[in-house]
Design a protein around this motif. Sequence first.
Motif, PDB file in Angstrom:
ATOM      1  N   HIS A   1      -1.465   6.116   5.450  1.00 22.88           N
ATOM      2  CA  HIS A   1      -1.225   4.734   5.299  1.00 22.88           C
ATOM      3  C   HIS A   1      -2.695   4.031   5.921  1.00 22.88           C
ATOM      4  O   HIS A   1      -2.867   4.382   7.051  1.00 22.88           O
ATOM      5  N   LYS A   2      -3.120   3.060   5.164  1.00 18.17           N
ATOM      6  CA  LYS A   2      -4.148   2.624   5.628  1.00 18.17           C
ATOM      7  C   LYS A   2      -4.286   2.043   6.952  1.00 18.17           C
ATOM      8  O   LYS A   2      -5.308   2.253   7.877  1.00 18.17           O
ATOM      9  N   GLU A   3      -3.123   1.583   7.177  1.00 23.76           N
ATOM     10  CA  GLU A   3      -3.004   0.884   8.774  1.00 23.76           C
ATOM     11  C   GLU A   3      -2.949   2.086   9.795  1.00 23.76           C
ATOM     12  O   GLU A   3      -3.179   1.594  11.044  1.00 23.76           O
ATOM     13  N   ASP A   4      -2.798   3.102   9.262  1.00 22.33           N
ATOM     14  CA  ASP A   4      -2.517   4.108  10.452  1.00 22.33           C
ATOM     15  C   ASP A   4      -3.876   5.100  10.677  1.00 22.33           C
ATOM     16  O   ASP A   4      -3.753   6.115  11.276  1.00 22.33           O
ATOM     17  N   LEU A   5      -4.973   4.713   9.873  1.00 27.23           N
ATOM     18  CA  LEU A   5      -5.919   5.548   9.928  1.00 27.23           C
ATOM     19  C   LEU A   5      -6.756   5.314  11.235  1.00 27.23           C
ATOM     20  O   LEU A   5      -6.576   4.254  11.822  1.00 27.23           O
ATOM     21  N   PRO A   6      -7.465   6.176  11.985  1.00 26.08           N
ATOM     22  CA  PRO A   6      -8.045   6.320  13.191  1.00 26.08           C
ATOM     23  C   PRO A   6      -9.336   5.668  13.140  1.00 26.08           C
ATOM     24  O   PRO A   6     -10.083   5.368  14.017  1.00 26.08           O
ATOM     25  N   PHE A   7      -9.800   4.771  11.868  1.00 25.46           N
ATOM     26  CA  PHE A   7     -10.982   4.076  11.654  1.00 25.46           C
ATOM     27  C   PHE A   7     -10.748   2.999  10.673  1.00 25.46           C
ATOM     28  O   PHE A   7      -9.892   3.073   9.845  1.00 25.46           O
TER      29      PHE A   7
ATOM     30  N   ILE B   1       0.841  -1.042  -0.009  1.00 27.09           N
ATOM     31  CA  ILE B   1       0.064   0.017   0.037  1.00 27.09           C
ATOM     32  C   ILE B   1       0.872   1.203   0.119  1.00 27.09           C
ATOM     33  O   ILE B   1       1.667   1.566   1.016  1.00 27.09           O
ATOM     34  N   GLY B   2       0.919   1.869  -0.989  1.00 30.44           N
ATOM     35  CA  GLY B   2       1.768   3.170  -1.006  1.00 30.44           C
ATOM     36  C   GLY B   2       1.394   4.430  -1.906  1.00 30.44           C
ATOM     37  O   GLY B   2       2.220   4.993  -2.335  1.00 30.44           O
TER      38      GLY B   2
ATOM     39  N   VAL C   1       1.639  11.227   9.228  1.00 38.90           N
ATOM     40  CA  VAL C   1       2.288  10.844   8.049  1.00 38.90           C
ATOM     41  C   VAL C   1       3.576  10.151   8.386  1.00 38.90           C
ATOM     42  O   VAL C   1       4.455  10.485   9.080  1.00 38.90           O
ATOM     43  N   ARG C   2       3.783   8.951   7.833  1.00 38.38           N
ATOM     44  CA  ARG C   2       5.032   8.132   7.840  1.00 38.38           C
ATOM     45  C   ARG C   2       6.264   8.973   7.280  1.00 38.38           C
ATOM     46  O   ARG C   2       6.202   9.811   6.217  1.00 38.38           O
ATOM     47  N   VAL C   3       7.457   8.583   7.677  1.00 41.38           N
ATOM     48  CA  VAL C   3       8.526   8.952   7.020  1.00 41.38           C
ATOM     49  C   VAL C   3       8.754   8.770   5.660  1.00 41.38           C
ATOM     50  O   VAL C   3       8.196   7.439   5.208  1.00 41.38           O
ATOM     51  N   ILE C   4       9.583   9.313   5.059  1.00 39.17           N
ATOM     52  CA  ILE C   4      10.171   8.864   3.801  1.00 39.17           C
ATOM     53  C   ILE C   4      10.767   7.665   3.544  1.00 39.17           C
ATOM     54  O   ILE C   4      11.827   7.553   4.387  1.00 39.17           O
ATOM     55  N   VAL C   5      10.748   6.513   2.661  1.00 44.41           N
ATOM     56  CA  VAL C   5      11.427   5.515   2.625  1.00 44.41           C
ATOM     57  C   VAL C   5      12.670   5.986   1.787  1.00 44.41           C
ATOM     58  O   VAL C   5      12.476   6.424   0.745  1.00 44.41           O
ATOM     59  N   PRO C   6      13.739   5.724   2.058  1.00 46.15           N
ATOM     60  CA  PRO C   6      15.141   5.888   1.457  1.00 46.15           C
ATOM     61  C   PRO C   6      15.178   4.938   0.143  1.00 46.15           C
ATOM     62  O   PRO C   6      14.359   4.030   0.042  1.00 46.15           O
ATOM     63  N   ALA C   7      16.037   5.715  -0.729  1.00 46.84           N
ATOM     64  CA  ALA C   7      16.069   4.994  -2.185  1.00 46.84           C
ATOM     65  C   ALA C   7      17.389   3.749  -2.069  1.00 46.84           C
ATOM     66  O   ALA C   7      17.895   4.002  -1.304  1.00 46.84           O
ATOM     67  N   PRO C   8      17.002   2.629  -2.476  1.00 44.13           N
ATOM     68  CA  PRO C   8      17.886   1.730  -2.550  1.00 44.13           C
ATOM     69  C   PRO C   8      19.347   2.155  -2.913  1.00 44.13           C
ATOM     70  O   PRO C   8      19.399   3.125  -3.869  1.00 44.13           O
TER      71      PRO C   8
END
Length: 434
Positions: free
Chosen positions: A140-146, A134-135, A168-175
């Motif tokens: 993120h769907k798992e962080d919704l309050p409902f 999920i991106g 809001v989650r942090v940015i994922v680093p590039a490989p």
Amino acid sequence: MSERIILVWFRNDLRIQDNEILLEATRKADKVIPVYCFDPYYFKTTPSGTLKTGNFRAKFLIESVQNLRDNLRAMGSELVVRIGSPTEVIPQLAAEYAVNEVYHHREVAFEETGISEQVEAALWKIKLNLKHFIGHTLYHKEDLPFPIKDIPDSFATFRKKIERDSSVRVIVPAPQTISTPDINDAGEIPTLQQLGLDKPVNDPRDHFHFTGGETIAHERLQQYFQNFDPALNGKNIRTATSGSQLSPWLTFGCISPRQVYHEAIKHEHRTNHSLILELLWRDYFRFMFKKYGNQFFKADGFKDEAPEVSADQHALLEQWKHGSTGVPFVDACMHELNATGYFNNYCRQTVASYLVKEMKVDWTKGAAYFEEKLIDYSPASNWGNWAFIAGVGSDPRDNKYFSNFKPAAEHDPRDEFIQTWLPANAAELDALMG
């Protein structure tokens, strides 16, 4: 022990930075095979007579895929490109390169999720797993309050709860590196002609040209914040109403909502949060699609009946499409859409409202036309917004009406699509508005 190989199936996530599936694949596998499929399904004519993808959006897509390939090659990797149904292409490549697993980002609209299900079923036949990520949203769907089934139907309530109770989650680093097996045939990126489309003609009135790709997306993001003037209360110098114009890059995932959000937070003291509000509306429609699914594509939406329609649907729709309604601002907006593949949110709301409320044309026909023409078309935002305008959507403000004239007075006068008919003075504008 043999090497572990993961195939990364790119769709609307055409970037290297902040791309969880690409980073996860490099961490879990010895070799990664990035793949993009130009699916002929998206370049066909629909039953309503419109194209699923017009030439402006197709051009932007081709540029975005090319930029992704260039950026992967700069890292010593490769992007495998195929023209064909992913249901056939992905299993074939998986078998050819002895792939252990396939990664992809989950979509929300029924056509896109249907394709995922078909690919998943085809992979199961050769005993491979399709892993879903999920991106595509800011939150993120798992962080919704409902849970999804309890998402508020009111955007105002949705916004209040999510801003209060989620983060809001942090940015994922590039490989750092991407190791790819030797590719026998990387494939050619198709031309517009090979996709059955003509090259769009540059209109001399168009002062802003969209070019696809992650590289340009980040350049545009930086330009957006460089062009702010505090005297305009955080609005862009170029125009106070055009918005960020980042939506095409967000649509194809050349840049992520999280990247835009965190950049906006850096400039919080200079903005009026309008950019973050755009991202929240985008999230809202995507999550509502998860909740209600195909109801967004029905003329009656969530209501008991569809809006009233006129008898001569075809003739009225054609007038609207070609900008010959006789209402100057509506016509100017439609001319801009047809000539460039893009127009601002004021125009979108106004022409949609005019088609539904004044011309009384089936709103789904307007939504289908936007699907063909818009560079930044995405199912959730497009159909969700049209349902909202038609009064059959999820927000309770069913009868919100947008003036056909007021937006033009606030529009950037350098925009020649509007300048050609702007009233000479405020008195003339008042007369037009009655």
